[in-house]
Design a protein around this motif. Sequence first.
Motif, PDB file in Angstrom:
ATOM      1  N   ALA A 113      34.237  32.271  15.312  1.00 56.94           N
ATOM      2  CA  ALA A 113      35.473  31.522  15.505  1.00 56.94           C
ATOM      3  C   ALA A 113      36.210  31.963  16.756  1.00 56.94           C
ATOM      4  O   ALA A 113      36.765  31.125  17.489  1.00 56.94           O
ATOM      5  CB  ALA A 113      36.382  31.671  14.282  1.00 56.94           C
ATOM      6  N   ILE A 114      36.222  33.265  17.055  1.00 55.80           N
ATOM      7  CA  ILE A 114      36.933  33.734  18.242  1.00 55.80           C
ATOM      8  C   ILE A 114      35.970  33.935  19.430  1.00 55.80           C
ATOM      9  O   ILE A 114      36.344  34.534  20.431  1.00 55.80           O
ATOM     10  CB  ILE A 114      37.733  35.028  17.956  1.00 55.80           C
ATOM     11  N   HIS A 130      28.721  31.114  25.310  1.00 57.13           N
ATOM     12  CA  HIS A 130      29.524  32.042  26.109  1.00 57.13           C
ATOM     13  C   HIS A 130      28.787  33.347  26.396  1.00 57.13           C
ATOM     14  O   HIS A 130      29.419  34.379  26.652  1.00 57.13           O
ATOM     15  CB  HIS A 130      30.878  32.311  25.424  1.00 57.13           C
ATOM     16  N   ARG A 131      27.474  33.316  26.376  1.00 57.94           N
ATOM     17  CA  ARG A 131      26.723  34.515  26.757  1.00 57.94           C
ATOM     18  C   ARG A 131      26.892  34.823  28.250  1.00 57.94           C
ATOM     19  O   ARG A 131      26.913  35.987  28.657  1.00 57.94           O
ATOM     20  CB  ARG A 131      25.239  34.345  26.440  1.00 57.94           C
ATOM     21  N   THR A 144      34.630  36.365  30.631  1.00 59.37           N
ATOM     22  CA  THR A 144      35.371  37.374  31.391  1.00 59.37           C
ATOM     23  C   THR A 144      35.782  38.575  30.541  1.00 59.37           C
ATOM     24  O   THR A 144      36.214  39.588  31.085  1.00 59.37           O
ATOM     25  CB  THR A 144      36.640  36.749  32.004  1.00 59.37           C
ATOM     26  N   ARG A 145      35.652  38.446  29.237  1.00 57.41           N
ATOM     27  CA  ARG A 145      36.008  39.579  28.377  1.00 57.41           C
ATOM     28  C   ARG A 145      34.879  40.616  28.406  1.00 57.41           C
ATOM     29  O   ARG A 145      33.726  40.310  28.123  1.00 57.41           O
ATOM     30  CB  ARG A 145      36.228  39.113  26.944  1.00 57.41           C
ATOM     31  N   VAL A 146      35.230  41.832  28.737  1.00 58.84           N
ATOM     32  CA  VAL A 146      34.226  42.893  28.776  1.00 58.84           C
ATOM     33  C   VAL A 146      33.935  43.407  27.372  1.00 58.84           C
ATOM     34  O   VAL A 146      32.780  43.656  27.009  1.00 58.84           O
ATOM     35  CB  VAL A 146      34.692  44.048  29.681  1.00 58.84           C
ATOM     36  N   GLN A 147      34.979  43.547  26.574  1.00 63.04           N
ATOM     37  CA  GLN A 147      34.824  44.064  25.219  1.00 63.04           C
ATOM     38  C   GLN A 147      35.789  43.338  24.282  1.00 63.04           C
ATOM     39  O   GLN A 147      36.925  43.043  24.658  1.00 63.04           O
ATOM     40  CB  GLN A 147      35.120  45.572  25.161  1.00 63.04           C
ATOM     41  N   ASP A 148      35.327  43.093  23.070  1.00 69.61           N
ATOM     42  CA  ASP A 148      36.183  42.518  22.039  1.00 69.61           C
ATOM     43  C   ASP A 148      37.038  43.606  21.402  1.00 69.61           C
ATOM     44  O   ASP A 148      36.719  44.794  21.467  1.00 69.61           O
ATOM     45  CB  ASP A 148      35.320  41.861  20.951  1.00 69.61           C
ATOM     46  N   PRO A 149      38.140  43.208  20.749  1.00 71.86           N
ATOM     47  CA  PRO A 149      38.930  44.200  20.003  1.00 71.86           C
ATOM     48  C   PRO A 149      38.075  44.886  18.928  1.00 71.86           C
ATOM     49  O   PRO A 149      37.038  44.380  18.515  1.00 71.86           O
ATOM     50  CB  PRO A 149      40.042  43.351  19.371  1.00 71.86           C
ATOM     51  N   TYR A 150      38.551  46.004  18.478  1.00 72.14           N
ATOM     52  CA  TYR A 150      37.779  46.808  17.520  1.00 72.14           C
ATOM     53  C   TYR A 150      37.452  46.054  16.233  1.00 72.14           C
ATOM     54  O   TYR A 150      36.414  46.293  15.614  1.00 72.14           O
ATOM     55  CB  TYR A 150      38.549  48.074  17.151  1.00 72.14           C
ATOM     56  N   PRO A 159      47.455  33.017  19.502  1.00 72.58           N
ATOM     57  CA  PRO A 159      46.879  32.304  20.647  1.00 72.58           C
ATOM     58  C   PRO A 159      46.669  33.190  21.873  1.00 72.58           C
ATOM     59  O   PRO A 159      45.893  32.838  22.761  1.00 72.58           O
ATOM     60  CB  PRO A 159      47.909  31.204  20.928  1.00 72.58           C
ATOM     61  N   THR A 160      47.330  34.333  21.947  1.00 74.18           N
ATOM     62  CA  THR A 160      47.125  35.223  23.094  1.00 74.18           C
ATOM     63  C   THR A 160      45.842  36.034  22.963  1.00 74.18           C
ATOM     64  O   THR A 160      45.406  36.651  23.935  1.00 74.18           O
ATOM     65  CB  THR A 160      48.311  36.198  23.238  1.00 74.18           C
ATOM     66  N   LEU A 161      45.233  36.017  21.786  1.00 72.64           N
ATOM     67  CA  LEU A 161      44.041  36.830  21.547  1.00 72.64           C
ATOM     68  C   LEU A 161      42.830  36.033  21.079  1.00 72.64           C
ATOM     69  O   LEU A 161      41.714  36.545  21.100  1.00 72.64           O
ATOM     70  CB  LEU A 161      44.349  37.908  20.488  1.00 72.64           C
ATOM     71  N   SER A 162      43.045  34.805  20.636  1.00 74.63           N
ATOM     72  CA  SER A 162      42.002  34.078  19.910  1.00 74.63           C
ATOM     73  C   SER A 162      41.074  33.263  20.793  1.00 74.63           C
ATOM     74  O   SER A 162      40.285  32.470  20.281  1.00 74.63           O
ATOM     75  CB  SER A 162      42.642  33.162  18.867  1.00 74.63           C
ATOM     76  N   PHE A 163      41.175  33.418  22.100  1.00 80.35           N
ATOM     77  CA  PHE A 163      40.269  32.732  23.035  1.00 80.35           C
ATOM     78  C   PHE A 163      40.326  31.216  22.860  1.00 80.35           C
ATOM     79  O   PHE A 163      39.368  30.565  22.472  1.00 80.35           O
ATOM     80  CB  PHE A 163      38.835  33.253  22.888  1.00 80.35           C
ATOM     81  N   ASP A 164      41.513  30.665  23.111  1.00 78.31           N
ATOM     82  CA  ASP A 164      41.752  29.228  23.177  1.00 78.31           C
ATOM     83  C   ASP A 164      41.841  28.520  21.833  1.00 78.31           C
ATOM     84  O   ASP A 164      41.841  27.281  21.800  1.00 78.31           O
ATOM     85  CB  ASP A 164      40.694  28.523  24.041  1.00 78.31           C
TER      86      ASP A 164
END
Length: 501
Positions: free
Chosen positions: A220-221, A261-262, A266-272, A353-358
């Motif tokens: 989802a994210i 999105h492979r 632009t995100r290097v790492q996802d949140p924990y 919305p600031t974290l959920s990738f659109d």
Amino acid sequence: MAQMRAFFAGGRAPGVDARARAGIDRAAAVIADIARGDVPVYGVNTGFGKLASMRIAPDDTARLQRNLILSHCAGVGDPLPRAETALMMLLKVNSLARGASGVRWELIALLEAMLAHDIWPNVPEQGSVGASGDLAPLAHMAAVMIGEGQAWGAKVDGHPVSGSEALGNAGLDPIVLGPKEGLALINGTQFSTAVALGALFDLWHLVESQIAVAALSTDAIMGSTAPLRPEIHALRGHRGQIEVAAAMRGLLDGSEIRESHREGDTRVQDPYCIRCQAQVAGAALDQLRMAAHTLAIEANAVTDNPLVFEDASVISGGNFHAEPVAMAADQIAIAIAELGAIAQRRIALMVDPTLSFDLPPFLTPEPGLNSGLMIAEVTSAALMSENKHLANPCSTDSTPTSANQEDHVSMAAHGALRLRRMVDNLAHIVGIELLCAAQGVEFRAPLQTSAPLRELVKRLRTTVPPLGEDRMVSADIGRAAALCATGLDLCTLEMGESASL
């Protein structure tokens, strides 16, 4: 463990092997000889607890045991649910059948008959401190066996009836307790163990469901599956972590969302809460397996006092102290709290919305006019926080009882009872996560998630439609929680190698 799980789920009670009778009869004969003699043996021809120094005449041994049961029926609170009560009875049968308690075969046979005829005593949940055994709860069980107390049964409709009526409806007679038999029935950890096992059995389905729901949240994210690669987890070596990562890889395999999105992300790492899912859920899984192993041993243990040995010696000890059960319950509680904590962070991630990738704010197609799943996320936070409070250890608590004779207690019963509420809280957290994850994946259309996760969304949508215009979502949460609590059959984990009945 498999036998106990099957019985707890509604299966038939396994019977005592007839070969056990010789040992049971031998120990009962030892106790009968002591009762006729002059040598004082605790609980056979003496008082109990602080009254152990008081001698009881041979003619009063039956009265002594009956009085013990009646005086110890001091429980309060709600009745123990039927499944846990039946499991407690089965564990007591298993313990007595070891042939070290000194009870007659007839006593064990009555408990087996009660199980076979679906008679379950009215056992109040509160009153045990988990040392000297679960005295009050087990006394309420034993009371029905002597025709006292209250019980339900297959032929009882609505309110419980007297113990004698419940037995009579099944063609059974109350038993007159022999020497030590009352003590053997109430001295033991079967109440605490049964309650802890019941919570663990329910939790196991939920853990399997949560892994599938977490995979759906990852899609989802548009989270990365790179942290699930097997070589990462092999380097650490924890069994649970390796298994969770493998299960999630399988569930996400073939997802169009993931493939989209492979490259170019632009995100290097996802949140924990996404990147460390296998580490956290795997650690919880390992803790639950250790607790299961402890509880399986306890389910097969002789935990009353004193104990009768093959050389006819009768020795007082402390196997009734439920410290192993209390610590296992604490392990389970910590695992539940952590599973809920990381799930709640995934929920917060999806609605922000600031974290959920659109994804749209609070997963509603018309934010502002609609609040979407805003307060569902708040509910998940409330449940998570409650579980964190409930996870505070119970085994570190103690209070002297019985005129300081029982001066250190385990609080195993308290530790086990809180698990049921914690499991229910976790089910609702996972249910809210499922609502969010399904809504989020549907916003990714026309891209599709994997085949097994599409099936998961389809199953949810049979009872919970997508959230468009705002509506009351409490019922939606309940339906999603119920779906997760029963197991989604998308991830199957073994509880582990351990002893069985």
